[in-house]
Write an enzyme that holds these catalytic residues in place. Structure first.
Site, PDB file in Angstrom:
ATOM      1  N   SER A   1       7.269  -4.294   9.417  1.00 17.89           N
ATOM      2  CA  SER A   1       8.695  -4.567   9.287  1.00 17.89           C
ATOM      3  C   SER A   1       9.489  -4.358  10.565  1.00 17.89           C
ATOM      4  CB  SER A   1       9.289  -3.681   8.181  1.00 17.89           C
ATOM      5  OG  SER A   1       9.095  -2.318   8.498  1.00 17.89           O
TER       6      SER A   1
ATOM      7  N   SER B   1       0.803  -1.225   0.000  1.00 12.85           N
ATOM      8  CA  SER B   1       0.000   0.000   0.000  1.00 12.85           C
ATOM      9  C   SER B   1       0.834   1.272   0.000  1.00 12.85           C
ATOM     10  CB  SER B   1      -0.937   0.009   1.211  1.00 12.85           C
ATOM     11  OG  SER B   1      -0.193  -0.024   2.424  1.00 12.85           O
ATOM     12  N   ASP B   2       2.105   1.182   0.348  1.00 17.73           N
ATOM     13  CA  ASP B   2       2.950   2.375   0.344  1.00 17.73           C
ATOM     14  C   ASP B   2       3.795   2.486  -0.919  1.00 17.73           C
ATOM     15  OD1 ASP B   2       4.374   0.151   1.034  1.00 17.73           O
ATOM     16  OD2 ASP B   2       5.536   1.093   2.627  1.00 17.73           O
TER      17      ASP B   2
ATOM     18  N   ASP C   1       6.874 -14.206   2.896  1.00 23.09           N
ATOM     19  CA  ASP C   1       6.784 -13.945   1.464  1.00 23.09           C
ATOM     20  C   ASP C   1       7.875 -14.683   0.696  1.00 23.09           C
ATOM     21  OD1 ASP C   1       8.711 -12.388   2.666  1.00 23.09           O
ATOM     22  OD2 ASP C   1       8.229 -10.562   1.571  1.00 23.09           O
TER      23      ASP C   1
ATOM     24  N   ARG D   1      14.948   3.896  -0.727  1.00 22.88           N
ATOM     25  CA  ARG D   1      14.580   2.484  -0.545  1.00 22.88           C
ATOM     26  C   ARG D   1      15.466   1.618  -1.437  1.00 22.88           C
ATOM     27  NH1 ARG D   1       9.492  -0.205   0.122  1.00 22.88           N
ATOM     28  NH2 ARG D   1       9.873  -2.456   0.041  1.00 22.88           N
TER      29      ARG D   1
ATOM     30  N   HIS E   1       4.279  -0.838   8.410  1.00 19.62           N
ATOM     31  CA  HIS E   1       3.384  -1.687   9.187  1.00 19.62           C
ATOM     32  C   HIS E   1       4.083  -2.817   9.940  1.00 19.62           C
ATOM     33  CE1 HIS E   1      -0.245  -4.664   8.959  1.00 19.62           C
ATOM     34  NE2 HIS E   1       0.042  -4.324  10.180  1.00 19.62           N
TER      35      HIS E   1
END
EC number: 2.4.1.355
Length: 573
Positions: free
Chosen positions: A213, A93-94, A179, A127, A211
């Site tokens: 991490s 979502s980010d 994941d 990032r 959220h």
């Protein structure tokens, strides 16, 4: 059937989800051909209200879990079960995507019949994202002929039937690296994996307060996922040799880039038994035959992890870091190492080239001074010698520069232009290497790719006078690999430097085509029947000032025949 289901798990995403939703609404792809499946993990902010504003812009499915799951796995699973698209794309979502992502992916998939499609990623706001597997577009890759094993995040495009038919879902009971297990299962079951790298398609954004991490994950939970991945690989419907190679490559990735890397040097001593026990459970699931296939330096770590021997495991990591061993020798360019008394010898360990960082680089018309440090070298100081090598681009000529100063592993080299200027005209381009010699073994590493900030603007040069001719020496960084090289070429002095009299006792030298640097200090100008001393100073990158010890008349200024700096003479007539 519509082409895509874009799956978005959300949790308190109000600050940034608009960027993602806008990128989906702007897709250059029919809105009837994709849906956006949002599953919210009990947000306490305005996330869902923002999503609902896009009802008229997107084909939305929105739901919310009854209780917070604590991770993205369950929201993704719920969304996957709802997905009606032929393919699913997981987007955090980010993050956000290129407006051409779905259009280009659809065309590529239709042409190449991909089951899993990796789309090129780009990091935003610092990032970090995987890059090595996105060098080029490839219709078909495997886990062994590519670098895809180094990206196990789920942010890829998957054939929905591949996932559902093989019961590939995110393990909801796991809160770390789940994941990776999901993606590995998809890789192992796919008939065709492809890579689309024509442009940046997925933008991974660094945000504050992300959220899941930052939550603590115990070694037991983390290494249980790693163990499950190893088991998944070993149980795959592939030939045993092929599975062993995949598992070895996964171990290479794991020990190089995960939290395991150097853990015994970072984790508190009292916590290390917990870590080695959990790591040992993971490695005990790896058959010992696989040890022969991993990077050779990992074999001692696998040996002691499997034995859950934290003391010797720590010794291995510390020895590698220091480059010092209980016993070692070099045979045929490889290390044989004993890490502790009574412990086995580990033979045939490859000596990886050291990483060289250029921490300083200064030059003028007298000399070049560079300082280099060796990083991540398996051999400690005292066991090797270093020297700088200038190698002509056509590989016909070589010059060596001895070490000038070793200041706590900071190696300084002084390249005196007076000593080498006679050799420079033999070739226009000279590449710079550091040579590290251990006995008869020589390791050669290009210099400059890793460096501190370069002190000069591009094309800044030094002016050299040789045999009545003028040359410029220009350090530059190569286009492909960003290493430093030296460019040497003949010039016409009047096209390169202007010399003007300022007032009665200042001479100003100005670079006309680029900046020129000179050695500061004593200087002199020679007239037909006089010599005037002065002091040379670099006032800017393309301007030099010579303050004379006495006044000079304009008519005499025009008759200057030589300019002497501390170590260079320039004949002007």
């Amino acid at each position: 059937m519509m082409k895509f289901s874009v799956i978005v798990p959300t949790y308190n995403s109000e600050k940034y989800i608009t960027e993602l939703l806008n990128s989906l609404a702007k897709q250059d792809f029919p809105k009837t051909e994709f849906e956006v499946v949002v599953v919210d993990d009990c947000s306490t902010d305005q996330t869902l209200q923002i999503v609902e504003k896009y009802r008229n812009k997107l084909n939305l499915k929105v739901s919310q879990l009854e209780t917070n799951s604590g991770g993205p796995g369950k929201p993704r699973n719920v969304a996957l079960k709802q997905a009606e698209g032929e393919f699913v794309l997981f987007v955090d979502s980010d993050d956000y995507i290129n407006k051409e992502t779905l259009k280009d992916a659809a065309a590529f998939i239709d042409e190449h019949h991909s089951d899993v499609l990796l789309i090129k990623m780009k990091g935003v706001n610092g990032r970090g994202v995987p890059q090595s597997m996105f060098k080029e577009t490839a219709p078909e890759v495997t886990l062994l002929n590519s670098r895809i094993i180094y990206t196990l995040s789920p942010t890829k495009i998957y054939r929905t039937a591949l996932l559902k038919d093989n019961d590939i879902y995110f393990p909801e009971e796991l809160k770390s690296a789940e994941d990776q297990l999901f993606t590995m299962k998809a890789y192992l079951n796919a008939n065709r994996i492809s890579v689309l790298s024509d442009k940046a398609y997925y933008y991974a954004t660094k945000r504050e307060g992300e959220h899941m991490s930052s939550a603590y994950v115990s070694p037991e939970d983390f290494y249980e996922v790693m163990r499950l991945i190893a088991v998944e690989i070993l149980n795959a419907d592939l030939e045993e040799a092929h599975k062993d190679q995949i598992l070895a490559e996964f171990l290479n990735r794991h020990f190089s880039f995960s939290r395991t890397n150097g853990f015994s040097l970072k984790v508190k001593l009292e916590e290390q038994p917990q870590w080695i026990n959990a790591l040992g459970d993971f490695i005990q699931a790896v058959p010992e035959r696989v040890d022969a296939l991993v990077m050779s330096k990992l074999r001692p770590l696998l040996h002691y992890a499997r034995a859950k021997d934290i003391d010797n495991y720590r010794t291995v990591e510390e020895s590698y870091r220091q480059g010092q061993y209980y016993r070692f020798d070099i045979v045929d360019g490889k290390l044989n190492i004993q890490f502790n008394e009574g412990e086995p010898y580990f033979e045939g360990i490859d000596i990886a080239k050291p990483k060289v960082k250029m921490t300083a680089f200064k030059f003028d018309n007298h000399k070049i001074v560079t300082e280099l440090t060796l990083n991540e070298f398996m051999i400690g100081e005292g066991h090797y010698d270093v020297r700088l090598k200038l190698h002509s681009r056509n590989k016909k000529h070589t010059m060596y520069v001895p070490l000038s100063v070793n200041a706590n592993k900071q190696y300084r080299f002084n390249i005196m232009l007076e000593d080498i200027k006679a050799y420079l005209p033999k070739e226009k381009i000279w590449d710079v290497f550091l040579e590290v010699q251990i006995g008869t073994e020589v390791f050669e590493v290009r210099v400059g790719n890793q460096r501190n900030k370069y002190a000069y603007t591009a094309e800044t040069s030094a002016l050299i006078h040789l045999n009545n001719d003028f040359y410029r020496l220009t350090p530059y960084f190569t286009k492909d690999f960003n290493n430093i090289s030296l460019y040497f070429t003949a010039i016409t002095l009047t096209d390169s430097i202007s010399m003007k009299l300022k007032g009665k006792n200042k001479i100003i030298l100005t670079g006309l085509d680029r900046g020129y640097v000179f050695e500061e200090g004593m200087a002199s100008v020679v007239l037909k029947d006089d010599m005037i001393m002065g002091m040379l100073s670099q006032t800017s990158e393309n301007e030099v000032e010579i303050l004379l010890s006495k006044d000079i008349k304009k008519r005499d200024f025009k008759n200057i025949v030589k300019l002497n700096t501390a170590h260079m003479t320039y004949s002007l007539k």
